[in-house]
Motif scaffolding. Structure first.
Motif, PDB file in Angstrom:
ATOM      1  N   THR A  26       0.846  -1.201   0.000  1.00  0.00           N
ATOM      2  CA  THR A  26       0.000   0.000   0.000  1.00  0.00           C
ATOM      3  C   THR A  26       0.880   1.250   0.000  1.00  0.00           C
ATOM      4  O   THR A  26       1.090   1.857  -1.031  1.00  0.00           O
ATOM      5  CB  THR A  26      -0.941   0.031   1.219  1.00  0.00           C
ATOM      6  N   ASP A  27       1.449   1.583   1.148  1.00  0.00           N
ATOM      7  CA  ASP A  27       2.213   2.831   1.234  1.00  0.00           C
ATOM      8  C   ASP A  27       3.464   2.806   0.371  1.00  0.00           C
ATOM      9  O   ASP A  27       3.856   3.809  -0.210  1.00  0.00           O
ATOM     10  CB  ASP A  27       2.630   3.086   2.697  1.00  0.00           C
ATOM     11  N   TYR A  28       4.120   1.657   0.304  1.00  0.00           N
ATOM     12  CA  TYR A  28       5.413   1.615  -0.371  1.00  0.00           C
ATOM     13  C   TYR A  28       5.353   0.870  -1.694  1.00  0.00           C
ATOM     14  O   TYR A  28       6.366   0.367  -2.162  1.00  0.00           O
ATOM     15  CB  TYR A  28       6.462   0.983   0.548  1.00  0.00           C
ATOM     16  N   VAL A  29       4.178   0.810  -2.297  1.00  0.00           N
ATOM     17  CA  VAL A  29       4.079  -0.008  -3.516  1.00  0.00           C
ATOM     18  C   VAL A  29       4.901   0.596  -4.649  1.00  0.00           C
ATOM     19  O   VAL A  29       5.495  -0.130  -5.451  1.00  0.00           O
ATOM     20  CB  VAL A  29       2.595  -0.210  -3.909  1.00  0.00           C
ATOM     21  N   TYR A  30       5.000   1.922  -4.705  1.00  0.00           N
ATOM     22  CA  TYR A  30       5.749   2.560  -5.801  1.00  0.00           C
ATOM     23  C   TYR A  30       7.244   2.228  -5.724  1.00  0.00           C
ATOM     24  O   TYR A  30       7.800   1.677  -6.688  1.00  0.00           O
ATOM     25  CB  TYR A  30       5.472   4.062  -5.759  1.00  0.00           C
ATOM     26  N   PRO A  31       7.919   2.502  -4.590  1.00  0.00           N
ATOM     27  CA  PRO A  31       9.328   2.080  -4.519  1.00  0.00           C
ATOM     28  C   PRO A  31       9.515   0.575  -4.658  1.00  0.00           C
ATOM     29  O   PRO A  31      10.517   0.117  -5.230  1.00  0.00           O
ATOM     30  CB  PRO A  31       9.796   2.546  -3.139  1.00  0.00           C
ATOM     31  N   ILE A  80       9.557  -0.218  -8.254  1.00  0.00           N
ATOM     32  CA  ILE A  80      10.797   0.242  -8.894  1.00  0.00           C
ATOM     33  C   ILE A  80      11.930  -0.724  -8.556  1.00  0.00           C
ATOM     34  O   ILE A  80      12.768  -1.042  -9.407  1.00  0.00           O
ATOM     35  CB  ILE A  80      11.154   1.669  -8.455  1.00  0.00           C
ATOM     36  N   ALA A  81      11.941  -1.198  -7.305  1.00  0.00           N
ATOM     37  CA  ALA A  81      12.972  -2.164  -6.929  1.00  0.00           C
ATOM     38  C   ALA A  81      12.849  -3.409  -7.791  1.00  0.00           C
ATOM     39  O   ALA A  81      13.856  -3.985  -8.236  1.00  0.00           O
ATOM     40  CB  ALA A  81      12.836  -2.510  -5.452  1.00  0.00           C
ATOM     41  N   VAL A  94      11.730  -3.468 -10.831  1.00  0.00           N
ATOM     42  CA  VAL A  94      12.233  -3.118 -12.168  1.00  0.00           C
ATOM     43  C   VAL A  94      13.755  -3.161 -12.178  1.00  0.00           C
ATOM     44  O   VAL A  94      14.371  -3.607 -13.151  1.00  0.00           O
ATOM     45  CB  VAL A  94      11.717  -1.729 -12.585  1.00  0.00           C
ATOM     46  N   ILE A  95      14.369  -2.722 -11.067  1.00  0.00           N
ATOM     47  CA  ILE A  95      15.835  -2.760 -10.997  1.00  0.00           C
ATOM     48  C   ILE A  95      16.329  -4.197 -11.107  1.00  0.00           C
ATOM     49  O   ILE A  95      17.306  -4.483 -11.801  1.00  0.00           O
ATOM     50  CB  ILE A  95      16.320  -2.095  -9.693  1.00  0.00           C
ATOM     51  N   LEU A 155      14.798  -6.545 -12.697  1.00  0.00           N
ATOM     52  CA  LEU A 155      14.599  -6.925 -14.094  1.00  0.00           C
ATOM     53  C   LEU A 155      15.763  -6.414 -14.939  1.00  0.00           C
ATOM     54  O   LEU A 155      16.286  -7.129 -15.807  1.00  0.00           O
ATOM     55  CB  LEU A 155      13.270  -6.352 -14.587  1.00  0.00           C
ATOM     56  N   VAL A 156      16.203  -5.162 -14.656  1.00  0.00           N
ATOM     57  CA  VAL A 156      17.357  -4.607 -15.381  1.00  0.00           C
ATOM     58  C   VAL A 156      18.575  -5.486 -15.140  1.00  0.00           C
ATOM     59  O   VAL A 156      19.342  -5.779 -16.067  1.00  0.00           O
ATOM     60  CB  VAL A 156      17.642  -3.164 -14.926  1.00  0.00           C
TER      61      VAL A 156
END
Lengths: 200, 482
Positions: free
Chosen positions: A140-145, A148-149, A151-152, A154-155
């Motif tokens: 909920t609160d930290y879903v955005y970071p 992104i983690a 995605v990192i 995946l990179v």
């Protein structure tokens, strides 16, 4: 001494013994196995402290994945122990100083901590689950970071594959698809030539 | 539906991520002859993002993800510039990477991942998102540099960049952790409030500031944290150098603005970081411009030139006024525009097995192609800051802001070093127009590249003739975002 305390001391004793075993054992495979034991007992201690999520992760990640990898590496590598032990005595004084300093610092931290008196952890409701709480926060609160983690990671996968996956020129590997497609004309080339006259 | 609407500020990021995953999968099924599709899809993705950001509702003030990202005019303008410059990078590098066996899906996917990282940085309003965006950008860049596996130079550059980048991230994180300890929050707006109310310990703040400025210095490539720049610019394949030198500078500017101005903008902290930035700016101007003179390799020369330009950018930021921030933003946009063109010319002159990276390769360009020589002339004038091209106005607005802030001596120093810098830019002009060519190979390029490169060069002249538009956009977006 309650049963709770008894369990704590039993686990701690096993943990300390295993940890000492890790650094004293001569056989690296034994050391790795003892480290598994140390991880396992400390996860038991964490469960006692009601940190069950950490305990489960410790077993799953460290015991299940990292240490198994470690064991493989130790078995695969041909480590020359005699060479590793070379220069032990020349490193000893510096190592001893660092060790003593570390012990003193840890003592100082513990001493200031306990001189303030131990703070009791607040009692939690019976159905409290820190796994659920962590999950709730992460999604909920930290879903955005959190995303992104991901995605990192995946990179990291894409980069690792892009940098390492390639066919070696020296490889003897034959692609079966090409092999099946090969025709007899590709294998043998018939060249018509005029026969030469014998020259005597 | 309500849920989807609440995600509106992150539509561009979400679209980009979905498209990256799609491209990653589609690329698997393409043969080498069909690889063109990856390129087209990447450009379409950027176009889609551009439209989403351009037509986003600016009055929309929902902040999804518990205030972890903001949408303000500054973020939108910078994002639009980022999409445009990444698209230009793709167009310029297409034939270069094709001839060097790098025309693979990974190049485009990693570049788009880096773009996503930049977007996250530009609109991050929490130290957590800022840092994660930075890492996403940096990790993609490291991999892109090393993509040319058989080149020793590229591998060395990637290794250096990786190690020093990790060190810089460590410093930045250390500073951030101290800020978290002092203020008890990761959110930049709340942090500014806590510091403003005087509830944070000043000693810890000062230490945190030093580490954060050092970390930012690394990422901005300002002296004394500039060691990696020349080697990385030189070692990386030119197409990747073009990418590193352009869009990430925009993101780095936003990063500095968010962290220093939004988060640490309390007046007593501004006084402290002003002096740190003054030292870094003066050193960057001095070392960047003087060392660039000695370079015979154009890529290394542009690396030192980048260091000196970052000095100018810092001058704008350190003036500490909205005009100064607007001038810095104008400067960085102009710098990216000019860099794209310069590296574009370099990629244009490079061909199969030949890198046009030595100064001698530019001798007599006027005889080979008067049009490209003229474009390069405009770009070099813009870098040097000669009127009427846009570089002049960028320098002028920064200097004006510095004088307004009361640092007349700093403006004098900056002008002095710009004069020194003009020498090596004008040397290229001299080589192009007054020397005889050494290289007589015909210049071959595809039509999109010729058109975009010409537009790029003309944009430098066009914005120089009418600098008011771009300047007004920057001033407006900064004023509304602070």
């Amino acid at each position: 001494m309650s049963f709770h305390d008894f369990i704590f001391y039993a686990f701690s004793a096993v943990l300390v013994a295993a940890a000492i075993g890790v650094i004293t054992s001569r056989n690296p495979v034994h050391a790795a196995l003892l480290l598994v034991l140390a991880f396992f007992t400390s996860s038991g201690l964490w469960i006692q402290l009601q940190a069950e999520f950490l305990a489960i992760t410790l077993v799953l990640v460290y015991v299940g994945a990292v240490m198994v990898l470690f064991l493989f590496v130790v078995m695969m590598l041909d480590i020359n122990l005699v060479k590793l032990r070379e220069g032990f005595w020349s490193y000893l004084p510096l190592g001893a100083v660092v060790g003593v300093l570390l012990a003193l610092e840890m003592g100082a931290v513990l001493w200031t901590f306990y001189s303030r008196g131990v703070i009791e952890a607040p009692a939690l409701p019976a159905n409290y689950s820190n796994t659920r709480e962590l999950g709730r926060l992460l999604y909920t609160d930290y879903v955005y970071p959190f995303e992104i983690a991901a995605v990192i990671l995946l990179v990291a996968i894409v980069a690792a594959i892009a940098l390492t996956l390639r066919t070696r020129k020296t490889s003897k590997y034959v692609d079966p698809a090409w092999q099946v497609k090969a025709r007899s004309q590709d294998r043998v080339r018939i060249v018509k030539m005029q026969s030469e006259n014998r020259q005597d | 539906m309500q849920f989807l609407l609440s995600l509106a500020p992150a539509y561009a990021e979400i679209f980009l991520l979905c498209m990256i995953c799609a491209i990653l999968l589609i690329d698997l099924f393409l043969t080498d002859q069909q690889r063109e599709w990856t390129y087209v899809l990447s450009l379409l993705t950027l176009l889609g993002c551009f439209l989403i950001t351009a037509f986003a509702d600016p009055t929309n003030d929902v902040e999804p993800f518990s205030d972890m990202l903001v949408t303000d005019p500054m973020a939108s303008v910078l994002k639009l510039c980022i999409y445009a410059s990444v698209a230009v990078v793709f167009v310029y590098s297409q034939s270069y990477i094709r001839s060097r066996d790098m025309f693979r899906g990974e190049f485009f996917v990693l570049a788009l991942f880096a773009t996503l990282g930049m977007l996250v940085m530009v609109s991050g309003s929490s130290m957590l998102t800022l840092y994660l965006g930075l890492e996403l950008l940096s990790l993609s860049l490291y991999a892109m540099i090393a993509l040319q596996r058989d080149s020793k130079q590229a591998t060395e550059a990637a290794m250096k960049y990786f190690v020093l980048g990790a060190l810089a991230s460590g410093m930045l994180l250390y500073g951030m952790s101290m800020l978290y300890g002092a203020t008890g929050t990761l959110d930049l707006d709340i942090m500014a409030e806590v510091i403003g109310a005087g509830e944070a310990d000043n000693t810890i703040l000062a230490f945190a500031l030093v580490f954060i400025v050092a970390g930012l210095g690394f990422k901005l490539s300002a002296v004394p944290f500039h060691m990696w720049v020349p080697d990385v610019y030189h070692g990386a394949p030119t197409a990747v150098t073009l990418f590193i030198g352009s869009a990430p500078k925009l993101a780095a500017f936003a990063f500095v603005m968010r962290l220093l101005v939004s988060g640490l903008g309390a007046s007593f902290l501004v006084e402290q970081w002003q002096w740190m930035l003054i030292i870094m700016a003066v050193l960057s101007l001095a070392i960047g411009n003087i060392t660039a003179i000695a370079q015979t390799n154009l890529k290394r020369m542009l690396a030192y030139s980048a260091i000196s330009h970052m000095g100018f950018l810092l001058l704008g930021v350190l003036s500490g006024s909205p005009e100064g921030y607007a001038a810095a933003m104008f400067y960085v946009v102009v710098y990216v525009l000019t860099t794209l063109g310069t590296f574009g010319i370099m990629l244009l002159l490079s061909r199969d097995g030949f890198e046009a990276e030595n100064l001698d390769d530019y001798k007599g360009l006027n005889q080979r192609s008067p049009w490209y020589a003229a474009l390069m002339l405009l770009l070099m004038f813009s870098m040097a800051g000669v009127p009427p091209v846009v570089g002049f106005y960028a320098k002028l607005s920064v200097l004006w802001a510095v004088i307004e802030a009361g640092y007349v001596w700093l403006a004098v120093v900056a002008v002095m070093f710009s004069l020194i810098g003009a020498f090596y830019y004008l040397r290229i002009v001299k080589l192009m127009y007054f020397d005889t060519p050494q290289d007589h190979a015909p210049i071959v390029s595809n039509a999109p590249m010729r058109i975009v490169l010409s537009l790029n060069g003309l944009a430098v002249l066009g914005f120089g003739t009418f600098p008011g538009v771009l300047m007004a956009i920057c001033a407006y977006s900064v004023a509304l975002s602070l």
